[in-house]
Design a protein around this motif. Structure first.
Motif, short mmCIF file in Angstrom:
data_model
loop_
_atom_site.label_atom_id
_atom_site.label_comp_id
_atom_site.label_asym_id
_atom_site.label_seq_id
_atom_site.Cartn_x
_atom_site.Cartn_y
_atom_site.Cartn_z
N ALA A 105 -44.99 -24.67 -61.76
CA ALA A 105 -44.80 -24.44 -60.42
C ALA A 105 -46.00 -24.41 -59.56
O ALA A 105 -46.06 -24.76 -58.41
N ARG A 106 -47.12 -23.67 -60.13
CA ARG A 106 -48.44 -23.67 -59.39
C ARG A 106 -48.92 -25.07 -59.24
O ARG A 106 -49.79 -25.42 -58.06
N SER A 107 -48.85 -25.90 -60.21
CA SER A 107 -49.43 -27.32 -60.05
C SER A 107 -48.73 -28.14 -58.85
O SER A 107 -49.38 -28.75 -58.16
N VAL A 108 -47.44 -27.89 -58.97
CA VAL A 108 -46.65 -28.37 -57.95
C VAL A 108 -47.16 -27.85 -56.46
O VAL A 108 -47.19 -28.75 -55.50
N ALA A 109 -47.41 -26.58 -56.45
CA ALA A 109 -47.77 -25.93 -55.30
C ALA A 109 -49.01 -26.56 -54.71
O ALA A 109 -49.19 -26.63 -53.55
N LEU A 110 -49.95 -26.69 -55.71
CA LEU A 110 -51.31 -27.47 -55.28
C LEU A 110 -50.97 -28.93 -54.87
O LEU A 110 -51.78 -28.98 -53.88
N GLY A 111 -50.23 -29.57 -55.27
CA GLY A 111 -49.89 -30.88 -54.93
C GLY A 111 -49.30 -30.88 -53.47
O GLY A 111 -49.37 -31.80 -52.72
N LEU A 112 -48.63 -29.87 -53.03
CA LEU A 112 -48.06 -29.80 -51.67
C LEU A 112 -49.15 -29.96 -50.49
O LEU A 112 -48.86 -30.33 -49.57
N MET A 113 -50.43 -29.45 -50.82
CA MET A 113 -51.64 -29.74 -49.85
C MET A 113 -51.59 -31.19 -49.29
O MET A 113 -52.08 -31.41 -48.16
N SER A 114 -51.02 -32.18 -50.02
CA SER A 114 -51.08 -33.54 -49.56
C SER A 114 -50.05 -33.78 -48.47
O SER A 114 -50.37 -34.66 -47.77
N ALA A 115 -49.36 -32.62 -48.26
CA ALA A 115 -48.26 -32.74 -47.15
C ALA A 115 -48.92 -32.34 -45.82
O ALA A 115 -48.46 -32.58 -44.62
N MET A 116 -50.13 -31.70 -45.72
CA MET A 116 -50.66 -31.18 -44.44
C MET A 116 -51.17 -32.51 -43.66
O MET A 116 -51.83 -33.36 -44.20
N PRO A 117 -50.57 -32.27 -42.46
CA PRO A 117 -51.07 -33.43 -41.56
C PRO A 117 -52.56 -33.47 -41.31
O PRO A 117 -53.32 -32.75 -41.47
N LEU A 118 -52.95 -34.85 -41.24
CA LEU A 118 -54.49 -35.27 -41.29
C LEU A 118 -54.57 -35.95 -39.76
O LEU A 118 -53.75 -36.47 -39.23
N GLY A 119 -55.90 -35.66 -39.36
CA GLY A 119 -56.35 -36.22 -38.07
C GLY A 119 -56.99 -35.30 -37.05
O GLY A 119 -56.97 -34.15 -37.27
N VAL A 120 -57.02 -35.96 -35.88
CA VAL A 120 -57.72 -34.87 -34.92
C VAL A 120 -56.49 -34.32 -34.02
O VAL A 120 -55.30 -34.88 -33.86
N LEU A 121 -56.62 -32.99 -33.74
CA LEU A 121 -55.77 -32.29 -33.02
C LEU A 121 -54.35 -32.23 -33.62
O LEU A 121 -53.54 -32.45 -32.74
N LYS A 122 -54.29 -31.77 -34.54
CA LYS A 122 -52.90 -31.65 -34.98
C LYS A 122 -52.29 -30.35 -35.11
O LYS A 122 -53.03 -29.41 -35.43
N GLY A 123 -51.03 -30.28 -34.70
CA GLY A 123 -50.56 -28.96 -34.55
C GLY A 123 -49.87 -28.29 -35.90
O GLY A 123 -50.15 -28.91 -37.00
#
Length: 261
Positions: free
Chosen positions: A191-209
């Motif tokens: 579960a914690r390994s999956v939770a770590l992988g969720l960081m890939s869902a963080m939007p990237l780029g400039v001025l992201k809400g």
């Protein structure tokens, strides 16, 4: 045994002892060390979550983010500052996780760590551009800032080549953590390994809400890394009493010197 043989034996023994001592000293040193790694593991995810939550409300893209800076510059500055500070602290955190994975799965550690750290560099660059855009709101006004950001938003920069690393690094690191049992065995470790992988869902780029995926990614990072950070900090002697005021004084001096230009 002759005198020559005795001298040779002493020299050989001395060299071996010196080599052993130097090897022990080398193996005892670890960069960046337990305290920086533990601080990064605990504070990095928390600051990212704080930064994400502080800018909940405005739209996801730059026109709404710039408008939010115009309405409440202090809140938005705190949000973006917390986020990028968390990103910087994730660097020693990733090194700690990579070392743990590398003990049994060095290739997963190498690729996951390299991609994740490269992605962190890209996010710091994005934060710098976002900071400049926010200053344009204050200096030139909201509409001028919108026009300037819109005109350059798709312009080339070298960190565009790291967009894949920003997304894929956390997935590779998470798979490596699962295979190495870095976060424990059984369902909790998975579960914690999956939770770590969720960081890939963080939007990237400039001025992201902030959107639902941003909150999920930041929360997953906390679930994965904060308990491990607490374990790292507890796994050894506490610092000397004078270390605490020294850190506070050094931090205050850094703020004063930095703001003084």
């Amino acid at each position: 045994m002759t005198t020559t043989d005795t001298a040779t034996a002493r020299t050989t023994t001395g060299t071996a002892m010196t080599g052993t001592a130097n090897g022990s000293a080398s193996s005892a040193f670890r960069f960046p060390g337990r305290w920086l790694e533990g601080a990064g593991l605990v504070l990095g995810p928390v600051l990212i979550l704080v930064g994400v939550l502080l800018k909940t409300g405005p739209g996801d893209f730059f026109p709404d983010q710039l408008a939010a800076f115009a309405r409440d510059p202090a809140l938005m500055t705190a949000s973006y500052s917390a986020f990028v500070a968390g990103v910087v602290l994730l660097c020693p955190a990733v090194l700690a996780v990579t070392r743990r994975i590398g003990a049994s799965h060095p290739r997963w550690a190498l690729w996951g760590g390299a991609l994740a750290v490269a992605g962190l560099f890209a996010r710091v660059f994005h934060a710098g551009v976002s900071h400049l855009a926010a200053q344009l709101v204050e200096v030139q006004g909201l509409e001028a800032a919108r026009q300037a950001v819109s005109a350059q938003y798709t312009s080339f920069h070298v960190f565009q080549t790291l967009n894949v690393a920003v997304l894929a690094g956390w997935i590779v690191l998470a798979v490596g953590a699962w295979r190495a049992g870095a976060f424990g065995a059984g369902v909790p470790g998975i579960a914690r390994s999956v939770a770590l992988g969720l960081m890939s869902a963080m939007p990237l780029g400039v001025l992201k809400g902030t959107g639902p995926m941003s909150v999920l990614a930041a929360a997953g990072l906390c679930v994965a890394l904060v308990p491990y950070g607490v374990k790292v900090l507890k796994d050894g002697p506490a610092p000397k009493w004078w270390a605490y005021p020294l850190v506070v004084a050094a931090g205050a001096a850094a703020v004063l010197l930095g703001t003084a230009g």
